[in-house]
Design an enzyme around this catalytic site. Structure first.
Site, PDB file in Angstrom:
ATOM      1  N   LYS B 104       0.881  -1.175   0.000  1.00 55.34           N
ATOM      2  CA  LYS B 104       0.000   0.000   0.000  1.00 55.34           C
ATOM      3  C   LYS B 104       0.914   1.219   0.000  1.00 55.34           C
ATOM      4  O   LYS B 104       1.548   1.532   1.013  1.00 55.34           O
ATOM      5  CB  LYS B 104      -0.922   0.012   1.227  1.00 55.34           C
ATOM      6  CG  LYS B 104      -1.700   1.317   1.348  1.00 55.34           C
ATOM      7  CD  LYS B 104      -2.613   1.363   2.557  1.00 55.34           C
ATOM      8  CE  LYS B 104      -3.084   2.788   2.796  1.00 55.34           C
ATOM      9  NZ  LYS B 104      -4.048   2.887   3.913  1.00 55.34           N
ATOM     10  N   GLY B 165      -8.852   9.124   8.770  1.00 55.45           N
ATOM     11  CA  GLY B 165      -9.259   9.282  10.159  1.00 55.45           C
ATOM     12  C   GLY B 165     -10.358  10.299  10.400  1.00 55.45           C
ATOM     13  O   GLY B 165     -10.718  10.548  11.554  1.00 55.45           O
ATOM     14  N   ALA B 192      -9.731   5.057   3.182  1.00 57.13           N
ATOM     15  CA  ALA B 192      -9.611   6.206   4.098  1.00 57.13           C
ATOM     16  C   ALA B 192     -10.843   7.094   4.115  1.00 57.13           C
ATOM     17  O   ALA B 192     -11.488   7.321   3.097  1.00 57.13           O
ATOM     18  CB  ALA B 192      -8.401   7.067   3.777  1.00 57.13           C
ATOM     19  N   GLY B 193     -11.137   7.556   5.325  1.00 59.62           N
ATOM     20  CA  GLY B 193     -12.153   8.578   5.508  1.00 59.62           C
ATOM     21  C   GLY B 193     -13.538   8.063   5.814  1.00 59.62           C
ATOM     22  O   GLY B 193     -14.430   8.855   6.088  1.00 59.62           O
ATOM     23  N   ASN B 214      -9.743   1.584   8.917  1.00 60.23           N
ATOM     24  CA  ASN B 214      -9.115   1.229  10.193  1.00 60.23           C
ATOM     25  C   ASN B 214      -9.792   1.941  11.359  1.00 60.23           C
ATOM     26  O   ASN B 214     -10.394   1.346  12.234  1.00 60.23           O
ATOM     27  CB  ASN B 214      -7.621   1.576  10.123  1.00 60.23           C
ATOM     28  CG  ASN B 214      -6.799   1.038  11.281  1.00 60.23           C
ATOM     29  OD1 ASN B 214      -5.613   0.810  11.140  1.00 60.23           O
ATOM     30  ND2 ASN B 214      -7.383   0.804  12.439  1.00 60.23           N
ATOM     31  N   THR B 215      -9.723   3.285  11.325  1.00 61.26           N
ATOM     32  CA  THR B 215     -10.150   4.063  12.482  1.00 61.26           C
ATOM     33  C   THR B 215     -11.601   3.807  12.867  1.00 61.26           C
ATOM     34  O   THR B 215     -11.925   3.694  14.062  1.00 61.26           O
ATOM     35  CB  THR B 215      -9.947   5.571  12.205  1.00 61.26           C
ATOM     36  OG1 THR B 215      -8.611   5.770  11.732  1.00 61.26           O
ATOM     37  CG2 THR B 215     -10.166   6.390  13.462  1.00 61.26           C
TER      38      THR B 215
END
Lengths: 67, 268
Positions: B104, B165, B192-193, B214-215
């Site tokens: 990645k 995040g 992401a996001g 992830n977050t």
């Protein structure tokens, strides 16, 4: 003794130290370590032949969780 | 097995996966919470990274052993890299440590929104592909950047939904629809996001091939439950896309037949 930068901190090591010896202090079976000197990757196969020099900037890294 | 997974596998760099959910391994309240979340997510690919460590710190070793024990395919990242050289060196270290040429690729151009640097990203991607890496670039939703990344050999793209995040979901639907329509044969994973399963579902309904996050899972009050929620939403969104969404209309259209309507026009 020579002075090197190890993960951003100045430290002294014996003048005849090679990279394999340094990596051995940091790694174990559960925590592998990869190395770069002055920002350039040094493959594991070259560690024993890589003699540390005064002023070397050495990065030793291990796995962490990441996104 | 769900309908979504039935003959609907995800192929990335000639490897086939049942799950369309890629999960990060950072920020969990505990290593066990991470492992439980990976299991609940049904993910087959997890991301991880590299950081400097001292001899005294062995905490990372436990996490690393747990990640390995998940049995998932590893997708190392170059998180935090800000130059082509940093990204290439990190990639080489990752390939040696994790024994995979999958990567990645992140090259960050701005500290505040962690936006990819498109110029450095493209240069690093081209060089890493020459070195044999299978590059999955974390990129913006810019069409020309995406085209150029494909031109240099990227066979998967990972455009952001919004900054890492933030949990803001899909901020630029026009751009996202554009890259999806213009590069229909390139697997694209929204990376992401995303903060809520509904946002992941929307991405899948739009035709994206997968979701990486992830977050949103790690920072949930119950990470494993949130991981399952995202997994189900991603499956549902994929099914909806496969089923074909109806076209939007400006005016109402009765669903119950009007022919045979009792009292039709009797009171007019």
């Amino acid at each position: 003794m020579i002075e090197i930068s190890l993960n951003g901190e100045l430290t002294k090591v014996a003048a005849n130290t090679n990279l394999a010896q340094l990596v051995a202090q940091f790694s174990n079976a559960e925590k592998p370590v990869a190395a770069a000197i002055d920002g350039d990757f040094v493959p594991r196969s070259a560690h024993a032949q890589t003699q540390l020099k005064s002023g070397d900037k050495i990065d030793l890294v291990s796995p962490v969780g990441g996104g | 097995m769900t309908l979504a997974n039935n003959n609907d596998s995800l192929t990335l760099y000639d490897e086939t996966f049942t799950s369309r959910f890629l999960l990060g391994t950072a920020l969990y309240p505990s290593p066990q919470a991470m492992l439980d979340s990976i299991a609940a997510s049904r993910s087959e690919i997890v991301t991880l990274g590299l950081r400097r460590q001292s001899p005294e710190e062995n905490g990372g070793a436990a996490v690393w052993q747990l990640i390995k024990s998940s049995g998932c395919k590893l997708l190392p990242n170059t998180a935090g890299c800000k130059s082509v050289k940093e990204a290439i060196t990190t990639a080489e270290m990752s390939r040696e440590l994790f024994e995979t040429d999958w990567l990645k690729l992140e090259v960050i151009g701005d500290d505040y929104n962690l936006q990819p640097d498109p110029f450095a990203l493209l240069e690093a991607a081209g060089e890493l592909i020459k070195r044999g890496f299978k590059v999955l670039p974390y990129c913006t939703d810019d069409l020309v950047l995406c085209q150029r990344l494909v031109d240099v050999g990227c066979k998967v793209l990972m455009p952001w939904g919004s900054p890492i995040g933030t949990g803001q979901g899909l901020l630029n639907r026009y751009n996202l629809r554009t890259i999806r329509e213009r590069l229909p044969n390139i697997p694209m994973i929204i990376d992401a996001g995303l903060g809520a399963p509904s946002q992941a579902m929307e991405a899948m309904e739009m035709g994206f091939d997968g979701v990486l996050l992830n977050t949103a899972v790690a920072k949930a009050q119950k990470p494993a439950l949130m991981a399952k929620s995202f997994a189900d939403a991603i499956d549902a969104g994929r099914m909806a896309h496969s089923a074909g969404l109806m076209l939007k209309r400006q005016t109402a259209s009765a669903s119950t037949p009007t022919i045979g309507q009792p009292f039709w026009h009797q009171n007019r």
